[in-house]
Design a protein around this motif. Structure first.
Motif, PDB file in Angstrom:
ATOM      1  N   GLN A  40       0.837  -1.204   0.000  1.00 54.13           N
ATOM      2  CA  GLN A  40       0.000   0.000   0.000  1.00 54.13           C
ATOM      3  C   GLN A  40       0.871   1.253   0.000  1.00 54.13           C
ATOM      4  OE1 GLN A  40      -2.441  -0.488   3.452  1.00 54.13           O
ATOM      5  NE2 GLN A  40      -3.845  -1.927   2.468  1.00 54.13           N
ATOM      6  N   GLU A  41       1.953   1.234   0.767  1.00 55.54           N
ATOM      7  CA  GLU A  41       2.853   2.382   0.806  1.00 55.54           C
ATOM      8  C   GLU A  41       3.523   2.592  -0.555  1.00 55.54           C
ATOM      9  OE1 GLU A  41       3.445   4.661   3.171  1.00 55.54           O
ATOM     10  OE2 GLU A  41       1.828   3.734   4.315  1.00 55.54           O
ATOM     11  N   ILE A  42       3.884   1.506  -1.218  1.00 54.47           N
ATOM     12  CA  ILE A  42       4.518   1.604  -2.528  1.00 54.47           C
ATOM     13  C   ILE A  42       3.555   2.229  -3.531  1.00 54.47           C
ATOM     14  CG2 ILE A  42       5.339   0.230  -4.492  1.00 54.47           C
ATOM     15  CD1 ILE A  42       6.651  -1.648  -2.447  1.00 54.47           C
ATOM     16  N   VAL A  43       2.293   1.837  -3.485  1.00 57.59           N
ATOM     17  CA  VAL A  43       1.295   2.417  -4.390  1.00 57.59           C
ATOM     18  C   VAL A  43       1.162   3.910  -4.120  1.00 57.59           C
ATOM     19  CG1 VAL A  43      -1.168   2.462  -4.932  1.00 57.59           C
ATOM     20  CG2 VAL A  43       0.025   0.275  -4.761  1.00 57.59           C
ATOM     21  N   GLY A  44       1.121   4.298  -2.859  1.00 58.70           N
ATOM     22  CA  GLY A  44       1.015   5.714  -2.508  1.00 58.70           C
ATOM     23  C   GLY A  44       2.218   6.510  -2.994  1.00 58.70           C
ATOM     24  N   GLN A  45       3.411   5.949  -2.819  1.00 61.91           N
ATOM     25  CA  GLN A  45       4.617   6.640  -3.275  1.00 61.91           C
ATOM     26  C   GLN A  45       4.662   6.734  -4.798  1.00 61.91           C
ATOM     27  OE1 GLN A  45       7.944   4.634  -1.481  1.00 61.91           O
ATOM     28  NE2 GLN A  45       7.748   5.774   0.426  1.00 61.91           N
ATOM     29  N   SER A  46       4.238   5.678  -5.467  1.00 60.88           N
ATOM     30  CA  SER A  46       4.207   5.703  -6.935  1.00 60.88           C
ATOM     31  C   SER A  46       3.251   6.781  -7.429  1.00 60.88           C
ATOM     32  CB  SER A  46       3.783   4.346  -7.484  1.00 60.88           C
ATOM     33  OG  SER A  46       4.736   3.365  -7.170  1.00 60.88           O
ATOM     34  N   ASN A  47       2.101   6.886  -6.804  1.00 63.09           N
ATOM     35  CA  ASN A  47       1.141   7.923  -7.193  1.00 63.09           C
ATOM     36  C   ASN A  47       1.719   9.314  -6.983  1.00 63.09           C
ATOM     37  OD1 ASN A  47      -0.728   6.007  -7.937  1.00 63.09           O
ATOM     38  ND2 ASN A  47      -1.843   6.074  -6.002  1.00 63.09           N
ATOM     39  N   ALA A  48       2.403   9.514  -5.878  1.00 67.84           N
ATOM     40  CA  ALA A  48       3.003  10.817  -5.607  1.00 67.84           C
ATOM     41  C   ALA A  48       4.088  11.140  -6.634  1.00 67.84           C
ATOM     42  CB  ALA A  48       3.588  10.846  -4.194  1.00 67.84           C
ATOM     43  N   LEU A  49       4.881  10.134  -7.011  1.00 66.34           N
ATOM     44  CA  LEU A  49       5.915  10.361  -8.022  1.00 66.34           C
ATOM     45  C   LEU A  49       5.308  10.706  -9.377  1.00 66.34           C
ATOM     46  CD1 LEU A  49       8.505   7.584  -7.160  1.00 66.34           C
ATOM     47  CD2 LEU A  49       8.829  10.043  -6.975  1.00 66.34           C
ATOM     48  N   TYR A  50       4.223  10.031  -9.748  1.00 65.99           N
ATOM     49  CA  TYR A  50       3.557  10.350 -11.014  1.00 65.99           C
ATOM     50  C   TYR A  50       3.003  11.769 -10.998  1.00 65.99           C
ATOM     51  CZ  TYR A  50       3.843   5.562 -12.763  1.00 65.99           C
ATOM     52  OH  TYR A  50       4.286   4.352 -13.210  1.00 65.99           O
ATOM     53  N   ASN A  54       4.178  14.582 -13.652  1.00 66.77           N
ATOM     54  CA  ASN A  54       3.224  15.314 -14.492  1.00 66.77           C
ATOM     55  C   ASN A  54       3.329  16.813 -14.283  1.00 66.77           C
ATOM     56  OD1 ASN A  54       2.243  12.999 -15.679  1.00 66.77           O
ATOM     57  ND2 ASN A  54       0.608  12.738 -14.169  1.00 66.77           N
ATOM     58  N   SER A  55       3.528  17.222 -13.033  1.00 68.75           N
ATOM     59  CA  SER A  55       3.674  18.641 -12.741  1.00 68.75           C
ATOM     60  C   SER A  55       4.926  19.202 -13.420  1.00 68.75           C
ATOM     61  CB  SER A  55       3.739  18.854 -11.228  1.00 68.75           C
ATOM     62  OG  SER A  55       3.989  20.189 -10.919  1.00 68.75           O
ATOM     63  N   LEU A  56       6.021  18.473 -13.335  1.00 68.98           N
ATOM     64  CA  LEU A  56       7.254  18.923 -13.986  1.00 68.98           C
ATOM     65  C   LEU A  56       7.095  18.977 -15.498  1.00 68.98           C
ATOM     66  CD1 LEU A  56       9.989  17.062 -11.918  1.00 68.98           C
ATOM     67  CD2 LEU A  56       9.597  19.525 -12.027  1.00 68.98           C
ATOM     68  N   ASP A  61       6.649  22.218 -20.352  1.00 67.93           N
ATOM     69  CA  ASP A  61       5.887  22.605 -21.544  1.00 67.93           C
ATOM     70  C   ASP A  61       5.607  24.104 -21.552  1.00 67.93           C
ATOM     71  OD1 ASP A  61       5.883  20.007 -22.447  1.00 67.93           O
ATOM     72  OD2 ASP A  61       3.866  19.562 -21.701  1.00 67.93           O
ATOM     73  N   ILE A  62       5.235  24.659 -20.401  1.00 67.92           N
ATOM     74  CA  ILE A  62       4.968  26.099 -20.305  1.00 67.92           C
ATOM     75  C   ILE A  62       6.223  26.889 -20.608  1.00 67.92           C
ATOM     76  CG2 ILE A  62       4.415  27.964 -18.681  1.00 67.92           C
ATOM     77  CD1 ILE A  62       2.451  25.975 -17.313  1.00 67.92           C
ATOM     78  N   LEU A  63       7.357  26.478 -20.039  1.00 64.89           N
ATOM     79  CA  LEU A  63       8.614  27.181 -20.302  1.00 64.89           C
ATOM     80  C   LEU A  63       9.025  27.054 -21.765  1.00 64.89           C
ATOM     81  CD1 LEU A  63      10.688  26.244 -17.135  1.00 64.89           C
ATOM     82  CD2 LEU A  63       9.722  28.475 -17.706  1.00 64.89           C
ATOM     83  N   ALA A  64       8.799  25.902 -22.367  1.00 68.29           N
ATOM     84  CA  ALA A  64       9.146  25.700 -23.777  1.00 68.29           C
ATOM     85  C   ALA A  64       8.281  26.588 -24.660  1.00 68.29           C
ATOM     86  CB  ALA A  64       8.984  24.241 -24.146  1.00 68.29           C
ATOM     87  N   GLU A  65       7.010  26.748 -24.340  1.00 69.98           N
ATOM     88  CA  GLU A  65       6.138  27.614 -25.134  1.00 69.98           C
ATOM     89  C   GLU A  65       6.580  29.063 -25.022  1.00 69.98           C
ATOM     90  OE1 GLU A  65       2.097  27.053 -23.899  1.00 69.98           O
ATOM     91  OE2 GLU A  65       2.050  24.959 -24.582  1.00 69.98           O
ATOM     92  N   ASN A  66       6.935  29.476 -23.810  1.00 71.78           N
ATOM     93  CA  ASN A  66       7.393  30.867 -23.627  1.00 71.78           C
ATOM     94  C   ASN A  66       8.690  31.116 -24.380  1.00 71.78           C
ATOM     95  OD1 ASN A  66       5.220  31.435 -21.993  1.00 71.78           O
ATOM     96  ND2 ASN A  66       6.329  31.105 -20.081  1.00 71.78           N
TER      97      ASN A  66
END
Length: 70
Positions: A40-50, A54-56, A61-66
């Motif tokens: 369960q902890e591994i699933v939680g950590q994997s979700n946080a990493l994803y 995605n945020s990065l 993408d925003i910086l590349a467009e600018n």
């Protein structure tokens, strides 16, 4: 030929001593519970990493467009 009872002394005095098989079964159950918790902890950590990934990606993408707009 029957196997001698190794726990005869404990039974004589009414002491409930678990057999090695009972002890092993108990340890296996404890390990299975720990494995479920770790999974369960591994699933939680994997979700946080994803989410971080995605945020990065979105920020890149925003910086590349600018950069291309200039």
């Amino acid at each position: 030929m029957t196997k001698p009872n190794l726990y005869w002394f404990f039974q004589k005095w009414g002491i409930q001593e678990p057999s090695p098989l009972e002890t092993l079964a108990e340890k296996v159950e404890q390990l299975e519970e720990r494995i479920k918790l770790i999974e369960q902890e591994i699933v939680g950590q994997s979700n946080a990493l994803y989410e971080c990934w995605n945020s990065l990606d979105a920020r890149i993408d925003i910086l590349a467009e600018n950069k291309t707009d200039v």
